[in-house]
Scaffold this motif. Structure first.
Motif, PDB file in Angstrom:
ATOM      1  N   ARG A 120       0.843  -1.197   0.000  1.00  0.00           N
ATOM      2  CA  ARG A 120       0.000   0.000   0.000  1.00  0.00           C
ATOM      3  C   ARG A 120       0.873   1.240   0.000  1.00  0.00           C
ATOM      4  O   ARG A 120       1.933   1.266   0.602  1.00  0.00           O
TER       5      ARG A 120
ATOM      6  N   GLU B 119      -3.184   5.904  -0.360  1.00  0.00           N
ATOM      7  CA  GLU B 119      -4.258   4.967  -0.655  1.00  0.00           C
ATOM      8  C   GLU B 119      -5.099   4.630   0.570  1.00  0.00           C
ATOM      9  O   GLU B 119      -6.283   4.375   0.458  1.00  0.00           O
ATOM     10  N   ASP B 120      -4.532   4.617   1.762  1.00  0.00           N
ATOM     11  CA  ASP B 120      -5.260   4.247   2.979  1.00  0.00           C
ATOM     12  C   ASP B 120      -6.410   5.206   3.251  1.00  0.00           C
ATOM     13  O   ASP B 120      -7.522   4.779   3.565  1.00  0.00           O
TER      14      ASP B 120
ATOM     15  N   GLU C 209      -9.354   4.782   0.695  1.00  0.00           N
ATOM     16  CA  GLU C 209     -10.162   3.586   0.919  1.00  0.00           C
ATOM     17  C   GLU C 209     -11.057   3.760   2.140  1.00  0.00           C
ATOM     18  O   GLU C 209     -12.202   3.328   2.155  1.00  0.00           O
TER      19      GLU C 209
END
Length: 164
Positions: free
Chosen positions: A136, A140-141, A144
């Motif tokens: 990752r 991106e965390d 999401e």
């Protein structure tokens, strides 16, 4: 006990004297291409071990070992004359295992290279089992988490109140 630096210097001098004497004075036809690789001497300077290698097959090694044993007296007297120590050390000739060890290491390295080549050939057409980049990234965390929150709707604590 003697000084180790003195023993080391004497061992080096014995190696040089034995090598030069073998080259210049010993005319034994059994003596092949002998190389004096190392010399070690005991702490009391009484016994010297001379390591040597012989270029050739087992028969030439055996003949050279016999020639060195027969020339041991001449070599010891030359060592005593050129070093000037009170007691001339006894000489013991030992075939050096270095070439055999090097040959074994070369064989092992060749086997490892062949195994690496087999692995390289097997993996040339392989593809990843998952994604190409399974790790990752930092941005991106959050993206999401926001998508998951929007899909679930407002959160409640179970008593009917919401955190909105």
């Amino acid at each position: 006990m003697t000084d180790t630096a003195r023993a080391r210097k004497l061992a080096d001098r014995i190696r040089v004297v034995v090598a030069e004497t073998l080259q210049r004075r010993i005319k034994d036809p059994r003596l092949g291409y002998v190389t004096i690789t190392d010399t070690r001497i005991t702490g009391d300077l009484r016994e010297a071990t001379v390591f040597y290698t012989v270029f050739g097959d087992d028969e030439e090694r055996a003949a050279s070992a016999a020639a060195l044993e027969s020339a041991k007296g001449v070599l010891r007297s030359e060592v005593g004359r050129q070093t000037g120590v009170r007691f001339t050390p006894t000489l013991t000739f030992v075939p050096d295992a270095l070439p055999d060890n090097a040959r074994t290491i070369d064989d092992l390295l060749a086997k490892a290279k062949a195994a690496d080549e087999q692995v390289r050939e097997a993996s040339s057409g392989a593809v990843y089992a998952g994604e190409a980049d399974p790790y990752r990234k930092p941005g991106e965390d959050e993206a999401e988490d926001d998508e998951d929150d929007a899909a679930e709707g407002p959160r409640t604590d179970g008593k009917g109140s919401s955190d909105v």
